[in-house]
Design an enzyme around this catalytic site. Structure first.
Site, mmCIF file in Angstrom:
data_model
loop_
_atom_site.group_PDB
_atom_site.id
_atom_site.type_symbol
_atom_site.label_atom_id
_atom_site.label_comp_id
_atom_site.label_asym_id
_atom_site.label_seq_id
_atom_site.Cartn_x
_atom_site.Cartn_y
_atom_site.Cartn_z
ATOM 1 N N LYS A 150 -7.054 2.740 35.723
ATOM 2 C CA LYS A 150 -7.178 4.138 35.303
ATOM 3 C C LYS A 150 -7.861 4.931 36.420
ATOM 4 O O LYS A 150 -8.874 4.485 36.964
ATOM 5 C CB LYS A 150 -8.011 4.210 34.024
ATOM 6 C CG LYS A 150 -8.168 5.619 33.475
ATOM 7 C CD LYS A 150 -8.978 5.567 32.185
ATOM 8 C CE LYS A 150 -9.220 6.945 31.641
ATOM 9 N NZ LYS A 150 -10.012 6.886 30.406
ATOM 10 N N HIS B 240 -12.464 9.738 37.056
ATOM 11 C CA HIS B 240 -12.586 11.146 36.668
ATOM 12 C C HIS B 240 -11.446 11.611 35.773
ATOM 13 O O HIS B 240 -11.199 12.799 35.677
ATOM 14 C CB HIS B 240 -12.718 12.064 37.884
ATOM 15 C CG HIS B 240 -13.805 11.635 38.822
ATOM 16 N ND1 HIS B 240 -15.119 11.571 38.450
ATOM 17 C CD2 HIS B 240 -13.748 11.215 40.099
ATOM 18 C CE1 HIS B 240 -15.838 11.139 39.480
ATOM 19 N NE2 HIS B 240 -15.042 10.912 40.490
ATOM 20 N N CYS B 241 -10.726 10.716 35.145
ATOM 21 C CA CYS B 241 -9.700 11.080 34.166
ATOM 22 C C CYS B 241 -10.213 10.680 32.793
ATOM 23 O O CYS B 241 -10.636 9.550 32.600
ATOM 24 C CB CYS B 241 -8.372 10.372 34.432
ATOM 25 S SG CYS B 241 -7.396 11.116 35.734
ATOM 26 N N LEU B 242 -10.169 11.598 31.864
ATOM 27 C CA LEU B 242 -10.634 11.304 30.512
ATOM 28 C C LEU B 242 -9.628 10.487 29.744
ATOM 29 O O LEU B 242 -8.484 10.530 29.951
ATOM 30 C CB LEU B 242 -10.921 12.614 29.762
ATOM 31 C CG LEU B 242 -11.966 13.513 30.413
ATOM 32 C CD1 LEU B 242 -12.067 14.806 29.631
ATOM 33 C CD2 LEU B 242 -13.306 12.819 30.466
#
Length: 117
Positions: free
Chosen positions: A112, A115-117
């Site tokens: 993943k 900094h990606c929710l």
């Protein structure tokens, strides 16, 4: 390295590929084009040449920087590799709806993006 919880297995041919709770590969080495096709299929995506171009950019980015890019670096990397037209958020949203950085990284067999929710 911390162990990652196996949530489920993706069955590709005769292989069982372990996925985490968000659907990312636990063992990145288990990725193959067939695994990418299976992950994309779960999302209702049939991988086209344009998808594979982005997947190649992502995998090359990961080899170079050892991380999956968030959206802004992804747009920049795609633009540099494939040209300004393809290096636009709207193009990536069309190919990988919702969150292109997360979805494309997952299909490309990468972790993943940070900094990606």
């Amino acid at each position: 390295m911390a162990t990652t919880e196996i949530y489920r297995y993706l069955h590709v041919s005769e292989l069982q590929v372990a996925l985490d709770p968000e659907g990312y590969l636990i063992e990145l080495e288990e990725w193959s084009p067939a695994v990418a096709e299976a992950l994309a299929s779960e999302e209702g995506i049939t991988l086209s040449e344009e998808h594979w171009e982005v997947i190649d950019v992502l995998r090359n980015f990961y080899r170079r920087y050892e991380l999956a890019p968030a959206m802004r670096p992804l747009v920049k990397a795609v633009g540099l590799a494939l040209g300004e037209e393809k290096g636009r958020s709207i193009h990536l949203m069309r190919l990988f709806p919702g969150s292109p950085a997360k979805l494309a990284a997952r299909i490309a067999g990468l972790p993943k993006p940070t900094h990606c929710l």
